[in-house]
Design an enzyme around this catalytic site. Structure first.
Site, PDB file in Angstrom:
ATOM      1  N   ASP A  74     -76.177 -17.139 -18.584  1.00  0.00           N
ATOM      2  CA  ASP A  74     -77.292 -17.774 -19.349  1.00  0.00           C
ATOM      3  C   ASP A  74     -78.541 -16.968 -18.922  1.00  0.00           C
ATOM      4  O   ASP A  74     -78.469 -16.095 -17.789  1.00  0.00           O
ATOM      5  CB  ASP A  74     -77.305 -19.442 -18.999  1.00  0.00           C
ATOM      6  CG  ASP A  74     -78.378 -20.100 -19.610  1.00  0.00           C
ATOM      7  OD1 ASP A  74     -78.926 -19.491 -20.650  1.00  0.00           O
ATOM      8  OD2 ASP A  74     -79.115 -20.983 -19.017  1.00  0.00           O
ATOM      9  N   ASP A 130     -82.377 -18.154 -19.208  1.00  0.00           N
ATOM     10  CA  ASP A 130     -83.442 -19.294 -18.500  1.00  0.00           C
ATOM     11  C   ASP A 130     -82.862 -20.011 -17.396  1.00  0.00           C
ATOM     12  O   ASP A 130     -81.836 -20.874 -17.757  1.00  0.00           O
ATOM     13  CB  ASP A 130     -84.244 -19.868 -19.586  1.00  0.00           C
ATOM     14  CG  ASP A 130     -84.928 -19.212 -20.444  1.00  0.00           C
ATOM     15  OD1 ASP A 130     -85.767 -18.348 -20.099  1.00  0.00           O
ATOM     16  OD2 ASP A 130     -84.602 -19.069 -21.682  1.00  0.00           O
TER      17      ASP A 130
END
Length: 218
Positions: free
Chosen positions: A8, A10
């Site tokens: 991922d 953020d």
């Protein structure tokens, strides 16, 4: 065997979750709506439109698709002063490349935010074998589509991947896709991340476990 790591963006690669929350507060302030950063928490990982809209609905305010562009503009201004890569991430990426473990980026954000983040820290996002963004999927996390597409593009089975996530929504999506998921406590406390296969408080511990598994399974 573990053939790929899926990151991922953020809250996993960048310390950007607090920055986008600050941008969201400023976005609503310009519309004379006072919100708290905590109001965005339930929508972390779901893409910026849902991130804004989830809060806006509480104030009977309508969000347009174009509002994401303004949010990103505010975000970029703040990120230029505050954004950084989490310590240990680059080491994991580099070691993966050396050991021929595929790496992918899977984010609910748009490609423009990928470019903002990596551009600010001057790190080439093309190091990833595959990048999947929110503009390429119909269903955002916690739906598994983003990880299903990423695994398909990597030409691997989901069970042969490890997803690194920071949010409950991301963990749910990864597990529904059939991936193994390791959580990092950058954004949420441990008790919110219990659906992950393992939870880590720092990247040194996470890296040791990742490469212990890749070594044992090769």
């Amino acid at each position: 065997m573990i053939a790929a790591l899926i990151f991922d963006m953020d809250g996993v690669i960048f310390n950007s979750e607090d920055i986008i929350a600050k941008a969201g507060v400023e976005f609503f302030k310009k519309r004379n709506i006072v919100v708290d950063k905590k109001e965005f928490t339930p929508f972390i990982g779901t893409g910026e439109f849902n991130y804004l809209n989830g809060v806006a609905e509480n104030y009977n305010f309508k969000i347009a698709t174009k509002d994401k562009l303004e949010l990103y503009k505010i975000y970029k201004k703040i990120a230029k002063e505050e954004l950084s890569i989490y310590k240990g991430i680059i080491e994991i990426i580099n070691k993966s490349k050396k050991q021929n473990v595929k790496i992918a980026l899977a984010t609910s954000a748009d490609m423009s935010k990928v470019e903002i983040n990596f551009g600010i820290v001057n790190y080439d996002y093309k190091i990833f074998d595959i990048i999947t963004t929110g503009t390429e999927i119909k269903n955002k996390k916690p739906h598994p589509e983003i990880f299903q597409i990423t695994c398909s593009n990597l030409n691997i089975k989901p069970e042969n991947s490890i997803v690194i996530e920071d949010s409950p929504m991301g963990i749910c999506a990864a597990k529904k896709a059939g991936c193994k998921c390791f959580a990092i406590t950058n954004t949420f406390d441990t008790h919110y991340l219990t659906d992950a296969d393992a939870i880590y408080s720092n990247y040194d511990l996470l890296m040791k476990e990742i490469f212990k598994q890749t070594k044992n399974e090769r």
